[in-house]
Design a protein around this motif. Structure first.
Motif: not given
Length: 150
Positions: A111-115, A94-98
């Motif tokens: 918001d970009t979430v890589h999961y 889980w990597h969430h960039r705000h």
């Protein structure tokens, strides 16, 4: 492991500093998370997001079953962005960039979430039937709540 991506943009009207201050306070996560998620911060997260910060949560995403989720704030660019990464929890990754970009009259928030998901053999099915719809639902609630607040 396959990585999935979820991205959402939202214009937030207001002063950029006020918008940043709201999102940089971990306690406000509870306000923008649907109540059915049973989201509670289990650790003393402090009042301001900082690099290296560890935050422990309890969430109930499915059937009210409580799950522990521990994230680390790995990067902070004051007023511009921060990243949270899962250290322990329901995802394999889980990597969430705000991201907060100044725009006329407010901020364009991205918001970009890589999961990545457990059970690699079934990850596409689990994502399509459960995880992606749940993320869309959570972020739709968040979008509406932010519109109400700002």
């Amino acid at each position: 492991m396959k990585l999935f991506v979820f991205e959402q943009e939202q214009f937030v009207p207001g002063r950029p500093a006020d918008i940043w201050n709201f999102f940089a306070d971990p306690a406000n996560l509870k306000i923008i998370t649907p109540p059915y998620m049973g989201f509670d911060i289990a650790s003393d997260a402090g009042q301001r997001t900082f690099a290296g910060q560890i935050i422990s949560y309890t969430v109930r995403p499915l059937l009210g079953i409580p799950l522990s989720w521990i994230t680390e704030i790995t990067h902070v660019e004051e007023g511009l962005s921060f990243i949270d990464e899962q250290r322990f929890g329901p995802y394999r990754f889980w990597h969430h960039r705000h991201l907060f970009a100044k725009a006329k009259g407010g901020v364009l928030m991205t918001d970009t979430v890589h999961y990545g998901l457990p059970l690699p053999l079934f990850e596409n099915t689990i994502n399509e039937l459960i995880v992606r719809p749940k993320l869309e639902q959570i972020f739709a609630f968040r979008r509406k709540k932010i519109e109400e607040l700002f």
